[in-house]
Write a protein that holds these residues in place. Structure first.
Motif, mmCIF file in Angstrom:
data_model
loop_
_atom_site.group_PDB
_atom_site.id
_atom_site.type_symbol
_atom_site.label_atom_id
_atom_site.label_comp_id
_atom_site.label_asym_id
_atom_site.label_seq_id
_atom_site.Cartn_x
_atom_site.Cartn_y
_atom_site.Cartn_z
ATOM 1 N N TYR A 1 -3.106 -11.052 -6.239
ATOM 2 C CA TYR A 1 -2.084 -10.195 -6.734
ATOM 3 C C TYR A 1 -1.088 -11.102 -7.458
ATOM 4 O O TYR A 1 -0.732 -11.104 -8.662
ATOM 5 C CB TYR A 1 -1.303 -9.651 -5.742
ATOM 6 N N THR B 1 7.789 -1.358 2.093
ATOM 7 C CA THR B 1 7.254 -2.551 2.276
ATOM 8 C C THR B 1 6.348 -3.120 1.017
ATOM 9 O O THR B 1 6.395 -4.227 1.117
ATOM 10 C CB THR B 1 6.730 -2.455 3.526
ATOM 11 N N PHE B 2 5.440 -2.253 0.625
ATOM 12 C CA PHE B 2 4.942 -2.479 -0.795
ATOM 13 C C PHE B 2 5.474 -3.190 -1.608
ATOM 14 O O PHE B 2 5.190 -4.076 -2.384
ATOM 15 C CB PHE B 2 3.797 -1.102 -0.861
ATOM 16 N N ASN C 1 2.400 -6.716 5.748
ATOM 17 C CA ASN C 1 2.546 -5.689 4.694
ATOM 18 C C ASN C 1 1.488 -6.091 3.569
ATOM 19 O O ASN C 1 1.774 -5.883 2.238
ATOM 20 C CB ASN C 1 3.961 -5.878 4.086
ATOM 21 N N PRO C 2 0.422 -6.215 3.760
ATOM 22 C CA PRO C 2 -0.609 -6.240 2.843
ATOM 23 C C PRO C 2 -0.684 -4.901 1.847
ATOM 24 O O PRO C 2 -0.233 -3.834 2.304
ATOM 25 C CB PRO C 2 -2.113 -6.198 3.521
ATOM 26 N N PHE C 3 -1.154 -5.126 0.613
ATOM 27 C CA PHE C 3 -1.197 -3.976 -0.366
ATOM 28 C C PHE C 3 -2.374 -3.102 0.126
ATOM 29 O O PHE C 3 -3.359 -3.720 0.775
ATOM 30 C CB PHE C 3 -1.367 -4.513 -1.743
ATOM 31 N N PRO C 4 -2.387 -1.764 -0.188
ATOM 32 C CA PRO C 4 -3.723 -1.122 0.276
ATOM 33 C C PRO C 4 -4.514 -1.265 -1.050
ATOM 34 O O PRO C 4 -5.160 -0.421 -1.629
ATOM 35 C CB PRO C 4 -3.088 0.444 -0.029
ATOM 36 N N LYS C 5 -4.977 -2.674 -1.045
ATOM 37 C CA LYS C 5 -6.197 -3.039 -1.916
ATOM 38 C C LYS C 5 -7.143 -3.903 -1.068
ATOM 39 O O LYS C 5 -6.812 -4.153 0.133
ATOM 40 C CB LYS C 5 -5.469 -3.904 -2.941
ATOM 41 N N TRP D 1 -1.433 3.538 5.973
ATOM 42 C CA TRP D 1 0.018 3.312 6.213
ATOM 43 C C TRP D 1 0.657 4.124 6.792
ATOM 44 O O TRP D 1 0.324 5.398 6.841
ATOM 45 C CB TRP D 1 0.390 2.497 5.224
ATOM 46 N N ALA E 1 6.840 -6.385 -0.940
ATOM 47 C CA ALA E 1 5.989 -7.632 -0.848
ATOM 48 C C ALA E 1 5.714 -7.812 -2.318
ATOM 49 O O ALA E 1 5.643 -9.210 -2.842
ATOM 50 C CB ALA E 1 4.458 -6.991 -0.150
ATOM 51 N N ARG F 1 -1.600 -14.821 0.584
ATOM 52 C CA ARG F 1 -1.267 -14.105 -0.511
ATOM 53 C C ARG F 1 -0.134 -14.781 -0.923
ATOM 54 O O ARG F 1 0.104 -15.176 -2.244
ATOM 55 C CB ARG F 1 -0.839 -12.733 -0.278
ATOM 56 N N LEU G 1 6.783 -11.555 -4.532
ATOM 57 C CA LEU G 1 5.702 -12.402 -5.041
ATOM 58 C C LEU G 1 6.030 -12.678 -6.361
ATOM 59 O O LEU G 1 5.535 -13.243 -7.032
ATOM 60 C CB LEU G 1 4.378 -11.822 -4.948
ATOM 61 N N ARG H 1 1.354 -1.957 -10.827
ATOM 62 C CA ARG H 1 0.560 -2.328 -10.112
ATOM 63 C C ARG H 1 0.382 -2.127 -8.476
ATOM 64 O O ARG H 1 -0.719 -2.049 -7.769
ATOM 65 C CB ARG H 1 0.528 -4.013 -9.950
ATOM 66 N N VAL H 2 1.510 -1.779 -7.904
ATOM 67 C CA VAL H 2 1.363 -1.139 -6.437
ATOM 68 C C VAL H 2 1.712 0.194 -6.441
ATOM 69 O O VAL H 2 1.162 0.999 -5.578
ATOM 70 C CB VAL H 2 2.217 -2.072 -5.829
ATOM 71 N N SER I 1 -0.885 3.493 -5.681
ATOM 72 C CA SER I 1 -0.976 4.115 -3.972
ATOM 73 C C SER I 1 -0.489 5.366 -4.095
ATOM 74 O O SER I 1 -0.853 6.219 -3.140
ATOM 75 C CB SER I 1 0.352 3.029 -3.270
ATOM 76 N N PHE J 1 6.836 -11.744 5.689
ATOM 77 C CA PHE J 1 7.694 -10.458 6.305
ATOM 78 C C PHE J 1 7.281 -10.433 7.837
ATOM 79 O O PHE J 1 6.143 -10.756 8.301
ATOM 80 C CB PHE J 1 7.684 -9.104 5.651
#
Ligand SMILES: Nc1ncnc2c1ncn2[C@@H]1O[C@H](COP(=O)(O)OP(=O)(O)O)[C@@H](O)[C@H]1O
Ligand SMILES: [Mg+2]
Lengths: 231, 255
Positions: free
Chosen positions: B111, A110-111, B99-103, A231, A114, B164, A118, A128-129, A133, B95
């Motif tokens: 972002y 899902t990361f 589903n936010p980023f772990p940030k 998560w 997402a 976002r 974008l 970046r993700v 992580s 979604f």
């Protein structure tokens, strides 16, 4: 053989550990990115994986001889920190790749979704993700591998280590003393065993403490990251 | 046929395949500006598949195939020369599961703008604040922008995900069952938000909840087994459905 102290050996092992990490981490993480994010299933991927698995099973003395042939002699680095770090780096490469792949797998899809939604490219998404992580997992697994490398004798005995030098290394092309090799020499080449044995045991204690310290460091990172991760 | 000015996306004869499985058959419909368009239908009828075709997210699934056209601002999204990455920057998506980023909260919203190359701290600040306000979450997070987004509640996380998406200044906003993982209070907040957003963004929202479609949408399209059965003004569709399948669905006789 009873004089001189083991400080140069501690420093040498320290440099070799850092050096091998500098080689194995970027290479291993990059390989894992290719394997888990880009490579398509197929014979090529299977072949690469087979290669990595085999690399993990190669006896460390073979790495030592390979390092001697390739880095010391053929590439002309001589017996040096550089040659030893490269050799140790390749020794732990499979561990780093394995740890990184596992860490990437744990990053929820899902990361990625997402980020892509974008308008990030795949590469941006990885940088970046996925990578941030996965970093704790990458580091933990890798540090455990590095801890193993710190205690290896065979890979460095032909490539980096010397038994005795008064000088601390000043360049990556210098030889160094290193704890595991020091122990080996103390145990096998002494003429006054009764005098060197205490030194040998002392050096073993230092080495074991060092490796233990590295592993504890890895475990601390892991537990701290686990706590943060929800998560 | 030229897209008239109140139509932002025009879908023509769209077929879609997952491998050999045909998931959508001959779907044609229009998405209008300044409106909320709801997609309803029983589970597995192809709503999400359809929605993901509008910003080329299905490109990411191997072995899929598209036939037909999705005309967005006069251009078919599936033309050879269209870069899906550009489309996803212009058409935002929210979604089913937040589903936010772990940030941090700030870095989540920043972002997208950063992807667009915005580095200037002041501009990023402005964009983040504006997006959080638009998504009606600013008041709750204004003192904790540095906190992890994962520390927020589910409903807050979903509004953060909306912020976002809004930070990209999208031309259309797609939402796939955005409240299905939320409690009723969080759900009604999102619904209010959708109402407020439609004056700036055309919104396409998938929902399996007919009351929700009735509450928030202007137009509704009913999907059944990969086909778009009926589309029209929401009130009309719910009170005087033209097709028998639509009537059966909204009166709860199946799905
Ligand atoms: N990634 C996928 N691969 C293969 N089949 C899929 C995939 N996603 C959805 N499908 C199938 O496509 C059909 C439509 O699914 P979906 O669009 O998710 O329906 P809905 O959102 O209306 O519940 C279903 O039969 C589903 O099993
Ligand atoms: Mg769905």
């Amino acid at each position: 053989m009873t004089k001189g102290g083991i400080f140069p050996a501690i420093i040498g092992t320290f440099y070799l550990t850092i050096g091998s990490s500098l080689i194995a981490l970027p290479l291993g993480v990059a390989s894992a990115i290719y394997l888990s994010e880009y490579a398509r299933e197929g014979w090529l991927l299977r072949l690469i994986r087979l290669g990595i698995q085999n690399l993990a099973g190669v006896p460390s003395v073979v790495f030592g001889l390979y390092g001697l042939a390739l880095f010391v002699v053929f590439l002309g680095f001589g017996v040096s920190i550089l040659a030893g770090s490269l050799t140790l780096g390749f020794l732990i490469l499979p561990t780093v790749i394995g740890a990184s792949e596992e860490a990437f797998r744990q990053v929820p899809s899902t990361f990625r979704e997402a980020s892509l939604a974008l308008g990030a490219t795949k590469f941006q998404t990885i940088c970046r993700v996925v990578l941030p992580s996965a970093m704790p997992g990458v580091l933990t697994g890798s540090i455990l591998g590095i801890g193993r490398a710190a205690g290896e004798t065979a890979p460095i005995m032909f490539t980096a280590a010397t038994f005795y030098t008064k000088h601390l290394p000043t360049s990556p092309l210098d030889q160094v003393m290193a704890l595991p090799y020091h122990i080996y020499v103390l145990a096998t080449s002494g003429t006054h065993i009764d005098q060197t044995r205490p030194l040998q045991y002392g050096t073993v204690l230092v080495l074991i403490s060092l490796v233990l310290g590295i592993n504890i460091f890895a475990i601390i990172i892991r537990t701290r990251m686990r706590r943060k991760k929800t998560w | 046929m030229v897209a008239t000015s109140d139509i932002v996306i025009e879908v023509r004869d769209l077929d879609f395949y997952y491998g050999d499985m045909k998931a959508l058959r001959g779907v044609s419909l229009n998405i209008k500006r300044n409106q909320v368009t709801a997609l309803i239908g029983p589970s597995g009828c192809g709503k999400s598949t359809f929605l993901r075709l509008l910003n080329r997210m299905n490109d990411l699934i191997p072995g899929t195939r598209v036939e037909g056209q999705v005309v967005f601002e006069g251009k078919n999204l599936y033309d050879e020369d269209v870069n899906p990455v550009d489309i996803r920057r212009r058409i935002g998506m929210v979604f089913q599961k937040p589903n936010p980023f772990p940030k941090s909260i700030f870095n989540n919203v920043a972002y997208g703008p950063r992807l667009n190359g915005i580095k200037d701290k002041k501009r990023l600040d402005e964009l983040v604040v504006r997006s959080l306000k638009q998504a009606a979450i600013w008041e709750e997070v204004k003192n904790s922008l540095d906190k992890s987004a994962l520390s927020l509640s589910g409903g807050q996380q979903q509004r953060l995900c909306i912020a976002r998406a809004l930070a990209m200044a999208p031309e259309v906003l797609l939402m796939d069952e955005p409240t299905s993982a939320l409690d009723p209070i969080a759900t009604s907040r999102i619904e209010e938000l959708v109402e407020a957003l439609k004056k700036d963004y055309p919104v396409v929202i998938v929902t399996h909840n007919m009351q929700q479609a009735a509450r928030v949408s202007d137009d509704t399209a009913f999907f059944y087994m990969g086909e778009m059965v009926e589309m029209g003004n929401t009130e009309r569709l719910f009170t005087k459905p033209e097709k028998q399948q639509t009537e059966q669905y909204i009166t709860g006789r199946f799905g």
